[in-house]
Enzyme design. Structure first.
Site, PDB file in Angstrom:
ATOM      1  N   HIS A 113       0.807  -1.225   0.000  1.00 57.21           N
ATOM      2  CA  HIS A 113       0.000   0.000   0.000  1.00 57.21           C
ATOM      3  C   HIS A 113       0.841   1.277   0.000  1.00 57.21           C
ATOM      4  O   HIS A 113       0.547   2.243   0.717  1.00 57.21           O
ATOM      5  CB  HIS A 113      -0.948   0.015   1.197  1.00 57.21           C
ATOM      6  CG  HIS A 113      -1.997  -1.051   1.182  1.00 57.21           C
ATOM      7  ND1 HIS A 113      -2.537  -1.566   0.013  1.00 57.21           N
ATOM      8  CD2 HIS A 113      -2.618  -1.706   2.202  1.00 57.21           C
ATOM      9  CE1 HIS A 113      -3.446  -2.475   0.320  1.00 57.21           C
ATOM     10  NE2 HIS A 113      -3.507  -2.596   1.627  1.00 57.21           N
TER      11      HIS A 113
ATOM     12  N   GLU B 225     -11.586  -4.230  -2.116  1.00 58.28           N
ATOM     13  CA  GLU B 225     -10.736  -3.213  -2.722  1.00 58.28           C
ATOM     14  C   GLU B 225     -10.605  -3.420  -4.232  1.00 58.28           C
ATOM     15  O   GLU B 225      -9.831  -4.269  -4.687  1.00 58.28           O
ATOM     16  CB  GLU B 225      -9.343  -3.258  -2.096  1.00 58.28           C
ATOM     17  CG  GLU B 225      -9.330  -3.199  -0.582  1.00 58.28           C
ATOM     18  CD  GLU B 225      -8.041  -3.740  -0.010  1.00 58.28           C
ATOM     19  OE1 GLU B 225      -6.958  -3.252  -0.392  1.00 58.28           O
ATOM     20  OE2 GLU B 225      -8.108  -4.692   0.797  1.00 58.28           O
TER      21      GLU B 225
ATOM     22  N   HIS C 136      -9.745   1.816   0.797  1.00 57.13           N
ATOM     23  CA  HIS C 136      -9.538   0.668   1.683  1.00 57.13           C
ATOM     24  C   HIS C 136     -10.554   0.647   2.832  1.00 57.13           C
ATOM     25  O   HIS C 136     -10.211   0.296   3.965  1.00 57.13           O
ATOM     26  CB  HIS C 136      -8.117   0.693   2.243  1.00 57.13           C
ATOM     27  CG  HIS C 136      -7.632  -0.628   2.765  1.00 57.13           C
ATOM     28  ND1 HIS C 136      -8.102  -1.175   3.943  1.00 57.13           N
ATOM     29  CD2 HIS C 136      -6.714  -1.502   2.295  1.00 57.13           C
ATOM     30  CE1 HIS C 136      -7.492  -2.330   4.169  1.00 57.13           C
ATOM     31  NE2 HIS C 136      -6.637  -2.550   3.179  1.00 57.13           N
TER      32      HIS C 136
END
Length: 375
Positions: free
Chosen positions: A125, A339, A199
């Site tokens: 991420h 996601e 997210h």
């Protein structure tokens, strides 16, 4: 003339009744003194979304049940200080690259790039100092038939090891029916890789519900998923879901198969932490990626996207040390992330849809969180 005036007034009142409203309030300061703003988009049917400039984060998402009772359906914190001190991606805008990159390495045009390794050997991420922990700028806020807020961020060349100066923008819009659209746009001055998503971690029974989220029913229109190795990196295979616990095509409770230790993939992920290859592939307009329903309350969430995959994460690393909203102690299974994305580790798999972005060819991903009630 009087009749015309009445009709005009009636039309005006009708438009106003359907209008969605955008408001903003101060949300506090970060440790460096920078100010954070909270923007709330509210639809006439009671659905509302509150977004922080910090991380362009969906901090709260209120949705009614079949009796009209509103509940926040996203996990998170009540205090800004907690988002900064113990970030956990909850509701945040993820970039430059959502999900994992193996070893934190990729090669582009013959040049190798090393990213921060914040997930064991992997980069996750954005590498720990990604866009989820940046304070975004508000470009515009509007009320009307569709309420909206636009956030922007400039990521310099070399930021967390990624090439190219990237100008990113995230646009949240909420219409009068309660559909929350999130559009991600980015441009670069050098070839780079970009994979943006939101997210949010959901529980359609309401965050903090004592039964958790694993009784939520999930449907995913995907005939294949990308199996992972012990480090949670895709092997490159597209494996059929047929006959496995990963078959959500007809809908089933999340708890079904969640603890099936006979499936090595469940063992690797500690539950579901896998990307599903959507049958629709890449599309020009957002199409269905997942449907999540709480049968008890009737709340339904549909996730639509233009991207080819959706990561399903069943909150496996929520370990009881996170104190969230209203003092709720979050544990494994208390929420699920859905996601939309390019596939994990795409830069290292030539058979996956490319995440490459070039100058003059901007990146765009449009996704929708559409809430409704099943009566």
């Amino acid at each position: 003339m009087a009749g015309t005036a009445v009709l005009a007034l009636s039309a005006t009142l009708s438009v106003q009744a359907l209008a969605a409203e955008a408001t903003q309030v101060p949300a506090g300061k970060l440790s460096d003194g920078s100010e954070v703003t909270a923007v709330t988009l509210k639809a006439d049917n009671g659905v509302s979304a509150t977004i922080l400039t910090f991380g362009a984060t969906l901090e709260k998402f209120m949705a009614p049940d079949r009796d009209g009772q509103l509940a926040d359906i996203t996990l998170g914190y009540d205090k800004l200080a907690d988002y900064e001190a113990r970030p956990n991606y909850w509701g945040a805008t993820i970039g430059r690259y959502a999900n994992r990159i193996a070893g934190g390495k990729f090669t582009l045009d013959g040049k190798s790039y090393q990213l921060p390794q914040n997930d064991g050997e992997n980069s996750l991420h954005g590498g720990g100092k990604g866009w989820d922990v940046q304070n975004w700028k508000i470009d515009s806020i509007k009320s009307g038939p569709v309420a909206s807020v636009v956030f922007s961020l400039i990521s310099p060349d070399g930021d967390s090891g990624y090439p190219g100066t990237v100008k990113a923008r995230v646009t949240y819009t909420l219409d009068e029916s309660g559909s929350l659209c999130i559009a991600f746009d980015a441009s670069t001055d050098k070839p780079t890789v970009i994979n943006m998503t939101n997210h949010a971690i959901f529980n359609m029974a309401g965050e903090g519900a004592p039964q958790g989220a694993m009784q939520n029913v999930l449907t995913i229109p995907a005939s294949h998923y990308t199996p992972i190795d012990s480090k949670l990196i895709p092997t490159g295979e597209l494996r059929p879901v047929e006959g496995t616990v990963f078959d959500f095509r007809k809908g089933k409770a999340l708890q079904d198969g969640l603890r099936d230790g006979n499936d090595q993939q469940i063992v690797y992920g500690r539950g579901f932490d896998h990307n599903f290859a959507l049958d629709k592939g890449v599309t020009k307009k957002p199409e269905l990626a997942a449907r999540l329903e709480d049968p008890a309350s009737g709340r339904v969430l549909e996730v639509l996207t233009t991207e080819p995959g959706v990561q399903v994460y069943s909150g496996n690393f929520l370990d009881g040390t996170y104190i969230g909203k209203q003092g709720h102690l979050y544990r494994m299974g208390d929420g699920i992330a859905l996601e939309p994305q390019k596939f994990p580790d795409s830069p290292n798999h030539s058979n996956f849809v490319s995440a490459r972005v070039d100058p003059g060819k901007p990146y765009r991903h449009v996704m929708i969180y559409r809430v409704s009630v099943d009566r």
